[in-house]
Design a protein around this motif. Structure first.
Motif, mmCIF file in Angstrom:
data_model
loop_
_atom_site.group_PDB
_atom_site.id
_atom_site.type_symbol
_atom_site.label_atom_id
_atom_site.label_comp_id
_atom_site.label_asym_id
_atom_site.label_seq_id
_atom_site.Cartn_x
_atom_site.Cartn_y
_atom_site.Cartn_z
ATOM 1 N N ILE A 134 0.839 -1.195 0.000
ATOM 2 C CA ILE A 134 0.000 0.000 0.000
ATOM 3 C C ILE A 134 0.876 1.247 0.000
ATOM 4 N N ALA A 135 1.953 1.219 0.784
ATOM 5 C CA ALA A 135 2.874 2.364 0.820
ATOM 6 C C ALA A 135 3.545 2.574 -0.534
ATOM 7 N N GLN A 136 3.817 1.503 -1.262
ATOM 8 C CA GLN A 136 4.451 1.623 -2.577
ATOM 9 C C GLN A 136 3.580 2.346 -3.586
ATOM 10 N N VAL A 137 2.279 2.143 -3.547
ATOM 11 C CA VAL A 137 1.394 2.766 -4.535
ATOM 12 C C VAL A 137 0.682 3.998 -3.998
ATOM 13 N N SER A 138 0.997 4.388 -2.769
ATOM 14 C CA SER A 138 0.323 5.554 -2.200
ATOM 15 C C SER A 138 0.874 6.846 -2.783
ATOM 16 N N ARG A 139 0.020 7.838 -2.798
ATOM 17 C CA ARG A 139 0.413 9.162 -3.259
ATOM 18 C C ARG A 139 1.070 9.909 -2.096
ATOM 19 N N SER A 140 1.498 11.128 -2.330
ATOM 20 C CA SER A 140 2.213 11.883 -1.304
ATOM 21 C C SER A 140 1.338 12.190 -0.090
ATOM 22 N N ASP A 141 0.006 12.176 -0.265
ATOM 23 C CA ASP A 141 -0.885 12.402 0.873
ATOM 24 C C ASP A 141 -1.143 11.122 1.669
#
Length: 188
Positions: free
Chosen positions: A40-47
């Protein structure tokens, strides 16, 4: 890198061993929960938000399907997968749906396996996400076709948001351009 501190938006500093200890206390399957959190952290945006869709192979797929597909290689050597393959092949052969061409038959069996693995994988991902939400590492809501909505169904997809000290997993990545327009946003 294993001892690099993770700093979340709550100004709480948490290093990787502490994060793993937190997962061990709050999850029934901490290694699986860590893999889900990391993906999830890999595909998360900056927010810190990930989903509802993820770009894959030039297309967009729902986040939960992408997580299931990304975690599938972990079960390739599982004896249950071999048993599943044998059962699907024999069921297709008995029903007469299995093609005579070996290449087509293998492709059909692989598609059926992928469908079943993805269905059970969604349950596993949801369970791990629920544990991460209880641990305070994720927030979850559902985004729909017309409006954001807290209930599931009606073309609504999961959106996961890194929370607390898990926000430090994002690192210094640059924001990726949005592949999907926001609601009421026209693409020209």
């Amino acid at each position: 890198m294993l001892h690099a501190p993770i700093i979340g938006d709550s100004h709480q500093q948490l290093d990787m061993p502490s994060l793993l200890e937190m997962l061990a206390r709050s999850s029934s399957r901490p290694r699986y929960a860590f893999m889900v959190l990391n993906l999830i952290a890999q595909v998360s945006r900056s927010d810190g938000s990930a989903g509802p869709l993820v770009a894959k192979g030039g297309g967009l797929i729902p986040l939960r399907d992408w997580l299931c597909d990304a975690l599938t290689p972990m079960g390739q050597r599982d004896p249950r997968r071999v048993t599943l393959e044998e059962r699907i092949r024999s069921d297709l052969a008995m029903s007469g749906a299995l093609p005579m061409d070996e290449g087509q038959a293998t492709a059909m069996v692989e598609d059926a396996i992928r469908e079943q693995v993805r269905a059970s994988g969604k349950t596993n991902v949801s369970r791990a996400v629920s544990e991460l939400v209880r641990a305070g590492l994720l927030k979850r809501h559902y985004q729909g076709y017309c409006v954001d909505h807290h209930n599931r169904g009606a073309q609504r997809q999961a959106v996961y948001i890194l929370a607390g000290c898990a926000r430090g997993l994002i690192g210094g990545r640059q924001e990726q351009p949005r592949a999907v327009p926001r609601q009421a946003e026209l693409v020209f």
